[in-house]
Design an enzyme around this catalytic site. Structure first.
Site, PDB file in Angstrom:
ATOM      1  N   THR A  97       0.972  -1.265  -0.166  1.00 21.91           N
ATOM      2  CA  THR A  97       0.147   0.119   0.243  1.00 21.91           C
ATOM      3  C   THR A  97       0.918   1.220  -0.064  1.00 21.91           C
ATOM      4  O   THR A  97       1.511   1.620   0.909  1.00 21.91           O
ATOM      5  CB  THR A  97      -1.143  -0.079   1.213  1.00 21.91           C
ATOM      6  OG1 THR A  97      -1.914  -1.137   1.257  1.00 21.91           O
ATOM      7  CG2 THR A  97      -1.796   1.434   1.195  1.00 21.91           C
ATOM      8  N   LYS A 172      -7.380   1.567  -3.357  1.00 24.58           N
ATOM      9  CA  LYS A 172      -6.941   1.131  -1.953  1.00 24.58           C
ATOM     10  C   LYS A 172      -7.228   2.522  -1.228  1.00 24.58           C
ATOM     11  O   LYS A 172      -7.688   2.228  -0.087  1.00 24.58           O
ATOM     12  CB  LYS A 172      -5.595   0.885  -1.778  1.00 24.58           C
ATOM     13  CG  LYS A 172      -5.285   0.248  -0.259  1.00 24.58           C
ATOM     14  CD  LYS A 172      -6.074  -0.744  -0.101  1.00 24.58           C
ATOM     15  CE  LYS A 172      -5.447  -1.140   1.501  1.00 24.58           C
ATOM     16  NZ  LYS A 172      -4.380  -1.901   1.788  1.00 24.58           N
ATOM     17  N   LYS A 240      -0.272   5.546   8.425  1.00 21.02           N
ATOM     18  CA  LYS A 240       0.540   5.733   7.240  1.00 21.02           C
ATOM     19  C   LYS A 240      -0.233   5.827   5.923  1.00 21.02           C
ATOM     20  O   LYS A 240      -0.181   6.496   5.077  1.00 21.02           O
ATOM     21  CB  LYS A 240       1.672   4.478   7.120  1.00 21.02           C
ATOM     22  CG  LYS A 240       2.569   4.712   5.907  1.00 21.02           C
ATOM     23  CD  LYS A 240       2.618   3.525   5.067  1.00 21.02           C
ATOM     24  CE  LYS A 240       1.779   2.410   4.651  1.00 21.02           C
ATOM     25  NZ  LYS A 240       1.862   1.220   3.582  1.00 21.02           N
TER      26      LYS A 240
END
Length: 288
Positions: A97, A172, A240
């Site tokens: 990711t 995502k 994050k």
């Protein structure tokens, strides 16, 4: 069956690479910590190599699942990176990711070397990786996707091409934006039910049959109500991911007020010592 490499044997990559081997693919692994790579080989067979370039040499597909943009650049275009070992016509599939920017940059770098690149972040968490039922959202050229998709299905239950390079990462981001707001709402709902003197289990059993139902409600309400937060994706990693979402929103002009607030609330959880608690721990700051 394909000859493949897998770079990054963390909580996601370790079982994903294991599914590739179990499906009959010839698998070479690389991990920054060599002990983890040797452990994987002892458990699954295959072979380990000391650098990404050596792991990628001679492979048709190279998969990666590492920590962030910097880690990804290191294992691809850094010293002894995989791109220097890849043969023309081979394909790099990135399950990290990361940002859409790094995906687009690496797509260009791969094509300059005569290789393909797919950004393919996943959803489903550690349990999804272990059980081989991840959802994979991909960005890249259709021909590359069609080459990768049958192999990706070794550890996925759903896989889809979302558009050109970077589209997997953007999808995502949508996933993480939706989860962030949902977990905060569920935390507040459980907290409210407790303060109102309701039977939380009875409440969830009832409302989960209606419009409020969600995966988080079905799978996390019991542990959230009990104050147990050792069941999945860590707060540090969610922050994050949300930073990536908010940075992209500043570029594309999207307004994400709830996401920004939830990111700050996760910061409070970190300050409570919950860096490695799973993301359902948002409820902890309401009940401290």
């Amino acid at each position: 069956m394909a000859k493949v490499a897998f770079l990054g044997l963390g909580v996601m990559g370790y079982p994903m690479a294991g599914h590739l081997k179990a499906k009959g693919h010839e698998v070479t692994v690389y991990n920054r910590s060599g002990d983890k790579a040797r452990q994987w080989v002892a458990e699954h067979g295959g072979q380990a190599r000391p650098t990404p370039a050596e792991a990628a040499a001679g492979c048709e597909l190279i998969f990666a699942c590492v920590g962030n943009d910097d880690d990804l650049r290191q294992v691809t275009v850094g010293p002894d990176g995989a791109f220097s070992g890849m043969a023309k016509g081979s394909l790099f599939v990135d399950h990290t990711t990361a940002s859409a920017t790094v995906a687009r940059d690496l797509d260009v770098a791969a094509r300059q070397r005569g290789c393909g690149f797919i950004d393919a972040p996943v959803s489903g968490g550690q349990a999804g990786a272990q059980n081989g039922v991840l959802t994979v959202m991909c960005g890249g050229a259709r021909a590359d996707y069609e080459q990768a998709e049958p192999v990706i299905m070794s550890y996925a239950r759903a896989c889809r091409l979302m558009g050109p390079a970077g589209s997997g990462q953007l999808t995502k981001m949508v996933n993480q934006i939706c989860i962030a707001g949902l977990v905060q709402a569920l935390s507040e709902g459980i907290h409210f039910a407790k303060r109102a003197g309701l039977d939380v289990e009875a409440v969830i059993a009832t409302i989960s049959k209606g419009a409020a139902q969600s995966w988080q409600m079905e799978n996390r309400f019991t542990t959230m109500a009990a104050g147990e937060f050792d069941f999945g994706f860590a707060v540090d990693w969610m922050r994050k991911d949300l930073a990536i979402c908010l940075d992209e929103a500043r570029r594309n002009g999207a307004s994400l007020p709830i996401t920004a607030i939830v990111d700050q609330l996760y910061g409070e959880v970190q300050a409570m010592g919950g860096q490695r608690w799973d993301t359902s721990s948002l409820i902890a700051r309401l009940e401290k």
